[in-house]
Design a protein around this motif. Structure first.
Motif: not given
Length: 308
Positions: A137-154
């Motif tokens: 969970t902490s890594k997902l939230i970190f990635l969501n806050r720091t990735c390009f445009n706040g986009l979750y994509r797999v």
């Protein structure tokens, strides 16, 4: 409609989505509110069900505004997202400690290149898919806050593949939101799986809100890839048939989706599919798009099976 004040309002007024999610409904809440049944606030012992919870903007709004919702059920096919909801509900303080650590480590990086390397290392670790609930969970939230445009994509293998975003000091550990969300989520049953499984939880005054993966308006506009499973036209038709089942059982539902007709006057897919229900068109803002020129206002449809 007179909006009641929540009995827990002093604790939960800061509750809001803890991740940025494609198709999030924060900008549409007032229009969704207007489409609720007129007597919604007067119903007793309401069950609220969201089979595609996503970022949860509507969920957090409804739980804060309507104390007559005594039972809520959320579901999503994205198991990592559902792990987030369960972790925030059940282990908020442990999650906050984990987020503090990753935020401090990230802020300590002095250059953009160092932060990018840190981001990619976290992304690789997250994609190993062998983490406990807190770390996942902490890594997902970190990635969501720091990735390009706040986009979750797999990708098709279910691996997170969004590149690094160039933010100066993003808020990774939002303690106020996590604690407020945790308080509200204690009233929520959290599921992960197919949307049709939620029918088993409907009883009495049950209201369904559907915010499924939107039907793409073009070949490049799809955000269905927040899970590796595709949500194509066959799935849209299956969802409509599920809505028929809900309607026949006497429960109310409201559904959001893209307005294909707004893009192409000859595309009557939803107008025909939901022809026997009430269809409204509302203006929405699209904020998640790699091309800034393609962000902005567009219409969406709201389908409901009741007269307001």
């Amino acid at each position: 409609m007179n909006i009641p004040k929540s009995v827990n309002q002093n604790k939960t007024t800061n509750a809001r989505p803890f991740v940025k999610w494609a198709g999030g409904k924060r900008g549409l809440i007032s229009q969704l509110e207007e489409q609720l049944p007129t007597d919604f606030d007067k119903l007793e012992d309401v069950t609220y069900i969201e089979p595609f919870v996503g970022g949860g903007a509507m969920l957090f709004y409804m739980l804060q505004q309507y104390p007559n919702i005594h039972h809520a059920v959320i579901n999503d096919i994205n198991s990592d997202l559902i792990t987030c909801y369960r972790t925030i509900r059940d282990n908020a303080e442990e999650l906050i400690n984990s987020l503090r650590e990753i935020q401090e480590a990230y802020y300590a990086m002095q250059t953009e290149e160092a932060r990018k390397e840190f981001y990619l290392a976290v992304r690789d670790r997250y994609n190993e898919k062998n983490l406990d609930a807190i770390e996942n969970t902490s890594k997902l939230i970190f990635l969501n806050r720091t990735c390009f445009n706040g986009l979750y994509r797999v990708n098709k293998k279910g691996l997170f593949n969004v590149p690094f975003g160039k933010y100066s000091n993003p808020q990774i550990c939002d303690e106020i939101t996590i604690r407020a969300d945790s308080e509200l989520l204690k009233r929520v049953e959290i599921l992960t799986g197919d949307f049709e499984e939620t029918f088993h939880y409907a009883k009495g005054n049950t209201f369904f809100y559907f915010d499924p993966p939107y039907r793409p308006l073009s070949d490049t506009s799809s955000f269905n890839d927040y899970a590796k499973e595709a949500f194509n036209d066959d799935a849209q038709i299956r969802l409509k048939e599920y809505c028929d089942k809900i309607d026949k059982a006497g429960f109310n539902f409201m559904l959001s989706n893209s307005d294909c007709k707004g893009k192409n006057e000859e595309d009557n897919f939803f107008d025909v599919l939901y022809g026997k229900y009430h269809i409204e068109r509302v203006w929405a803002s699209r904020s998640i798009n790699a091309n800034p020129d393609k962000r902005g206002k567009l219409t969406e449809i709201l389908v409901r099976n009741y007269i307001k």
